[in-house]
Scaffold this motif. Structure first.
Motif, short mmCIF file in Angstrom:
data_model
loop_
_atom_site.label_atom_id
_atom_site.label_comp_id
_atom_site.label_asym_id
_atom_site.label_seq_id
_atom_site.Cartn_x
_atom_site.Cartn_y
_atom_site.Cartn_z
N PRO A 223 0.81 -1.23 0.00
CA PRO A 223 0.00 0.00 0.00
C PRO A 223 0.83 1.27 0.00
N ASP A 224 1.91 1.30 0.77
CA ASP A 224 2.72 2.52 0.83
C ASP A 224 3.42 2.78 -0.50
N GLN B 292 0.88 3.96 -3.03
CA GLN B 292 0.50 5.36 -2.81
C GLN B 292 1.59 6.30 -3.34
N VAL C 272 1.34 6.43 -7.12
CA VAL C 272 0.23 7.29 -7.53
C VAL C 272 0.64 8.76 -7.39
N ALA C 273 1.25 9.10 -6.26
CA ALA C 273 1.65 10.49 -6.01
C ALA C 273 2.68 10.95 -7.03
N ASP D 91 -4.40 12.77 -6.74
CA ASP D 91 -5.20 11.54 -6.86
C ASP D 91 -4.94 10.53 -5.75
N VAL D 92 -4.07 10.86 -4.79
CA VAL D 92 -3.75 9.91 -3.72
C VAL D 92 -5.00 9.57 -2.91
N ALA D 93 -5.77 10.58 -2.53
CA ALA D 93 -6.98 10.33 -1.74
C ALA D 93 -8.01 9.54 -2.56
N TYR E 146 -7.36 7.46 -4.95
CA TYR E 146 -6.88 6.08 -5.05
C TYR E 146 -7.27 5.29 -3.81
N ALA E 147 -7.13 5.90 -2.64
CA ALA E 147 -7.51 5.21 -1.40
C ALA E 147 -9.00 4.87 -1.41
#
Length: 520
Positions: free
Chosen positions: A119-120, A123, A126-127, A133-135, A137-138
């Motif tokens: 997950p890290d 993220q 994505v960043a 779009d990070v939020a 994506y979550a």
């Protein structure tokens, strides 16, 4: 009638068990055979080709080993369960190793996205493309987790044999946007066009167009994170060999070179099969792992009101596949195990493939380099590769006898210009598979790579049922029935048999002797 006695000429206690015949030895058929064997049936698997595995067969040439079909294992617990049912452990027969990353996605401009289960790291990837779009994506992954919980964990092994079963899930279907396309739902969470591609392409792995496939297929993102993506050391063929061994350890048989011409039916009930050579094999139950459209259109000669020739002609088939297997005399250590090489177009290329049935000049490719993980699949100092290009199915009218080599050359040029410099000089072995080969070898209707296209109107209850509504004692497994294509899907289709096929030790199934009958 001429009776062909079995090898012993006598009927043992084991042979008195109810007989089940399985047509086809793809993963769905092999898994079905193991499950039926564990529930008291004496099972015979019939495979028309000279080796088991169906699309998962193995090509061996010039010292190289090429898996013909599936290249990865997700949801390995489904395989572990099969081994347990046979009193064995998967790890004793096959070594599964996790992939990290799962695959690398390379865009046409050379930018890459390392897709993993961490997950890290995801993220951060994505960043790197779009911090805003990070939020989103979550939120998408939370959506994927919920869809996976309902669509796979709760319903993936449940039969949809009635309209009522479909109506019961309708509220969840609407709540989870099952009536929308996956790309449309991804676009609600993510703004960056490249990231929308990264998180919407998964239906292509099971024959679907992301712009048309139900958003329910968004479950794959969580499924991969939850259970990982694995490779079977020695190749996927090791899993096929292991399953064949389980069937035989249960007293079952796998017969290659045995082509089924039709399913025999009497009084509305399947009674076994007739082979192309005229031999009839009686069975208490019959399971078809053949293409579902072929099962109804040919093996039953259109003998179904629901899946009649007119309905089959209107049905959407998945895209075709062009696969090139090749080996090189040098290694390419900079290339990972799995790479998705995207072309300059996404939506328009998919429209060419799925809608216009046009063989485009540009292409997107899936490159598999198994020797990145298992060097023994090629001679020392060499690499083995498998590259897949989605193409139109045979409804496009392409003549692959003429097109195969020119198209292979275009694929080669694309790889040489991007990932594999010097490929032309490094090639030492080569073979191709086209949609025509899928039609000829696997009897796949329209030469499709994954059977019926996974759209909502061909999913769950709308898909050919696991228990045939046309003929009693006939059951379907594999990509063309519920829940669909992909290794987890076809293994789950076999799991469904546990709830629709009576246990041989407690049912009133008629026992069938092991003799086969030849007409004439």
């Amino acid at each position: 009638m001429l009776t062909l006695a079995d090898k012993t000429g006598s009927q043992t206690d084991a042979e008195a068990r109810p007989h089940a015949v399985v047509i086809g030895s793809g993963f769905g058929g092999l898994a079905a055979a193991v499950r039926l064997g564990a529930r008291g049936y004496r099972v015979t698997v019939l495979e028309r080709l000279e080796q088991p595995g169906g699309r998962a067969r193995v090509h061996r040439q010039d010292g190289f080993t090429f898996d013909a079909g599936p290249t990865i294992v997700t949801a390995p617990f489904l395989l572990e369960e099969l081994w347990r049912l046979a009193g064995r452990r998967l790890a004793d027969d096959v070594a599964l190793v996790p992939m990290d990353p799962f695959y690398t996605i390379r865009f046409d401009d050379g930018a890459t996205f390392a897709y993993s289960g961490d997950p890290d790291r995801m993220q951060a990837e994505v960043a790197r493309f779009s911090a805003r779009d990070v939020a989103g994506y979550a939120r998408f992954m939370a959506f994927s987790r919920e869809v996976c919980r309902i669509g796979f964990e709760e319903l993936g092994h449940v039969p949809f044999g009635s309209v009522g079963s479909m109506l019961r899930i309708a509220p969840d279907l609407i709540r989870l946007s099952g009536h929308r396309s996956l790309h449309a739902v991804v676009a609600r969470f993510i703004r960056d066009p490249r990231l929308r591609t990264v998180f919407s392409f998964h239906p292509l792995l099971i024959g679907g167009n992301p712009f048309r496939a139900s958003a329910l297929y968004g479950l794959i993102a969580h499924l991969e994170r939850e259970w990982g993506v694995h490779f079977a050391m020695g190749g996927t063929g090791r899993l096929v060999d292991g399953l064949v061994g389980l069937i035989r350890s249960q007293g079952g048989a796998v017969r290659c070179g045995a082509e089924v011409a039709r399913i025999t039916v009497a009084d509305g009930r399947a009674t076994g099969v007739a082979l192309a050579d005229g031999t009839e094999i009686p069975a208490a139950i019959t399971v078809s792992n053949a293409d579902s459209a072929y099962t109804y259109g040919s093996l039953l000669a259109g003998g179904s009101r629901r899946w009649n020739p007119r309905r089959l002609a209107r049905a959407r088939s998945s895209m075709g596949l062009f696969v090139w297997y090749f080996g090189t005399r040098r290694k390419y250590p900079q290339v990972g195990h799995h790479t998705i090489l995207l072309g300059p177009r996404y939506r328009e290329l998919l429209a060419d493939i799925f809608d216009r049935k046009h063989l485009a000049e540009d292409m997107s490719l899936y490159l598999h380099r198994p020797t990145a993980t298992d060097p023994l699949l090629a001679p020392e100092g060499c690499d083995a590769f498998y590259v897949l290009s989605p193409v139109p199915n045979l409804a496009g009218g392409q003549d692959w006898a003429d097109l195969a080599e020119p198209y292979r050359q275009r694929v080669q040029a694309r790889l040489e210009a991007t990932l594999l410099p010097g490929l032309s000089q490094a090639l030492v072995t080569s073979r191709v598979t086209t949609p025509q080969d899928f039609a000829d070898d696997f009897l796949s209707v329209r030469g499709s790579g994954f059977g019926l296209e996974p759209v909502l109107t061909q999913s769950a209850w709308f898909r050919p049922h696991n228990r045939s509504e046309a003929v009693a004692n006939l059951f379907l497994v594999g990509a063309g029935t519920h829940p669909g294509a992909g290794l987890p899907g076809v293994l789950s289709s076999a799991r469904i048999l546990d709830s629709v096929v009576p246990d041989a030790r407690s049912c009133a199934c008629p026992s069938t002797d092991r003799s086969a009958r030849r007409a004439g």
